[in-house]
Design an enzyme around this catalytic site. Structure first.
Site, mmCIF file in Angstrom:
data_model
loop_
_atom_site.group_PDB
_atom_site.id
_atom_site.type_symbol
_atom_site.label_atom_id
_atom_site.label_comp_id
_atom_site.label_asym_id
_atom_site.label_seq_id
_atom_site.Cartn_x
_atom_site.Cartn_y
_atom_site.Cartn_z
ATOM 1 C CD GLU A 270 -2.424 1.208 2.808
ATOM 2 O OE1 GLU A 270 -3.479 1.848 2.929
ATOM 3 O OE2 GLU A 270 -1.888 0.589 3.757
ATOM 4 C CE LYS A 330 -8.438 0.172 3.698
ATOM 5 N NZ LYS A 330 -7.462 0.876 4.568
ATOM 6 C CB CYS A 387 -4.196 -1.206 5.221
ATOM 7 S SG CYS A 387 -3.407 -0.618 6.744
#
Length: 526
Positions: A270, A330, A387
């Site tokens: 990321e 995301k 994440c």
């Protein structure tokens, strides 16, 4: 007859139980003390009074979450860390009050084994609720995530973290039942020895779960690049293109271990590029040059800023000579970290809300990126989560349901310094590998990165704040585990059972009060 512990001892038990439970998680990873932590809460909640139960649960919750989420203090400041910890602790406080009501169900009276099962169900029901609300929930600190090195972690293959947490809570509750029998000095065999033996059997039973690590559809040769940053903390991305250049250099460094064309894909973390290659031509050229040099596509972590406002946290599959050929955005941005709910209200308490100047927009597509592999002669679906998304079982299961044959967890831990955040996240990735039966790579800007087998075994890992690379052949798997097939049903079932227990307790209290009312009226008449 031994009564409940005194109020001061009750609070000390709750405090010790919360601290013990935190010690079960990385970095310390003393997973057996999770049972002790649950047992201490069970014991501390023996006193009557829902308000007292709320206080006891709050103490346990604060003792657990304040140290467990210490990384939030490092990344921001004291007020956000305390607020997040207190919010999560309130769920345990609700558990404490709910248990006082639920155990009043008349059927539970005199049945310590049934009480142990009921408490475990209620504990995990509340744990499941906090993974869903507020703002989409926050699963960090689930009991299951302490068990990556425990035999219980293997149970994730059957029922995900819901089942693992349930087994941890049940083993802890049985331990409390056994201690109570010893204190009362009666029924030591059936009251103490048997519950401990059953708890031990619960812990050992998942060793029988048949975890398969074999390749079912070939193997995927991957290189993972941990480029590192100039300094830990808030200044990690202060210099333009520094992080990008670190990952470009790390990509070329892979050629110390492999020949050009040997890898099917190179994985960046990321924010591996601190600039969007889709809008910065110099960045695009640099990434394309690196991809051509290793002769492999690169999965690039970056940020997109659409004209309509906001930003996306994206994973871009960059094909040499072609640019971006697939993309994942995301789906679950972290509230207060990537977007700020109630911004104007919260600014009163902390100006840290203004560190997030542009709110992140949630993506809408399932986390699958299609990789065309010339060597395999087909397209390989990569399951991608970014994440904190690794903490949400539904997002990962959706990717596997959609065909993902391996998992990639791209993360940026630079803001959390040398805290336990990265190793806590790695434990989650290991549970995800087991629950989905997929080889998993967690790749971080600064570590800890790791290569994980489908049975949760950590095959390779890196140190924090070092530049490093990993090369691995990952088994591609297509079969679905029982946990993936079950979807969200285990969580829903536990929530319903927990609500049923609470309702049964409330109904019992109401019936008792109604039964007592005529008797009292009769006494007054006499």
């Amino acid at each position: 007859m031994v009564g409940p512990p005194s109020r001061p001892l009750t609070l000390l038990l709750a405090l010790a139980g919360g601290l013990a439970t935190d010690a079960a998680f990385p970095d310390r990873g003393w997973w057996p003390v999770a049972f002790v932590g649950v047992a201490a809460l069970f014991w501390a909640l023996r006193r009557d009074g829902a308000r007292w139960g709320f206080l006891v649960g709050l103490v346990w919750g604060l003792a657990f979450f304040l140290p467990h989420l210490w990384w939030a203090n490092y990344a921001t400041e004291t007020v956000p860390w305390v607020a997040l910890s207190a919010m999560e602790a309130c769920f345990v406080a609700v558990l404490g009050a709910a248990w006082v009501w639920a155990r009043r169900w008349s059927w539970l009276a005199g049945r310590p084994w049934a009480q142990a099962v009921a408490f475990a169900l209620l504990f995990v029901g509340v744990e499941q609720a906090r993974t869903e609300v507020p703002f989409g929930g926050f699963p960090w600190g689930r009991l299951a995530f302490s068990q990556a090195d425990s035999p219980l972690g293997r149970a994730a293959w059957l029922g995900g973290e819901v089942l693992v947490s349930l087994l941890v809570a049940l083993a802890g509750s049985l331990l409390a039942v056994a201690v109570l029998a010893v204190v009362r000095r009666r029924d030591l065999v059936t009251g103490a020895v048997v519950p401990v033996a059953v708890a031990g059997a619960l812990v050992a039973a998942p060793l029988l779960v048949p975890l398969d690590t074999r390749a079912e559809a070939g193997t995927l040769a991957v290189g993972a690049v941990q480029g590192n940053v100039g300094e830990p903390g808030l200044g990690s991305f202060a210099n333009r293109a520094e992080v990008l250049n670190n990952h470009l250099q790390g990509t070329v460094a892979l050629l110390d271990e492999v020949e050009p064309g040997d890898l099917d894909v190179v994985l960046w973390p990321e924010n591996g590029s601190d600039l969007d290659p889709q809008t910065a031509p110099d960045v695009a050229r640099a990434i394309d040059d690196a991809a051509r040099e290793v002769d492999a596509p690169i999965l690039v972590g970056a940020q997109e800023y659409p004209d309509t406002g906001g930003r996306y946290n994206v994973s871009l599959l960059w094909e040499p000579g072609a640019g971006v050929v697939d993309r994942y955005a995301k789906q679950h941005p972290a509230p207060f970290g990537e977007y700020i709910p109630l911004r104007s209200l919260l600014r009163i308490f902390s100006d840290q809300v203004d560190r997030v100047s542009i709110d992140m927009i949630p993506g809408t597509e399932t986390g699958v990126v299609d990789l065309a592999s010339e060597r395999l002669g087909r397209t390989v679906p990569l399951g991608v989560v970014i994440c904190f998304e690794v903490a949400y079982d539904g997002l990962v299961n959706d990717a596997v349901d959609a065909g993902a044959e391996v998992l990639v967890v791209q993360t940026n831990n630079a803001s959390f310094g040398y805290t336990a955040e990265s190793t806590q996240q790695l434990a989650m990735s290991r549970l995800r590998a087991v629950s989905t039966g997929r080889a998993t790579v967690q790749v971080s800007t600064v570590g800890v990165s790791g290569v994980i087998a489908p049975d949760g075994t950590l095959l390779q890992s890196t140190e924090l704040f070092t530049a490093d690379q990993m090369v691995a052949d990952l088994p591609l798997r297509t079969s679905l585990t029982p946990a993936v097939r079950a979807g969200d049903w285990p969580g829903r079932a536990v929530e319903l059972l927990a609500l049923g227990l609470l309702a049964a307790g409330v109904v019992s209290v109401v019936r008792e009060r109604r039964a007592a009312r005529p008797a009292a009226t009769g006494d007054d008449a006499r």
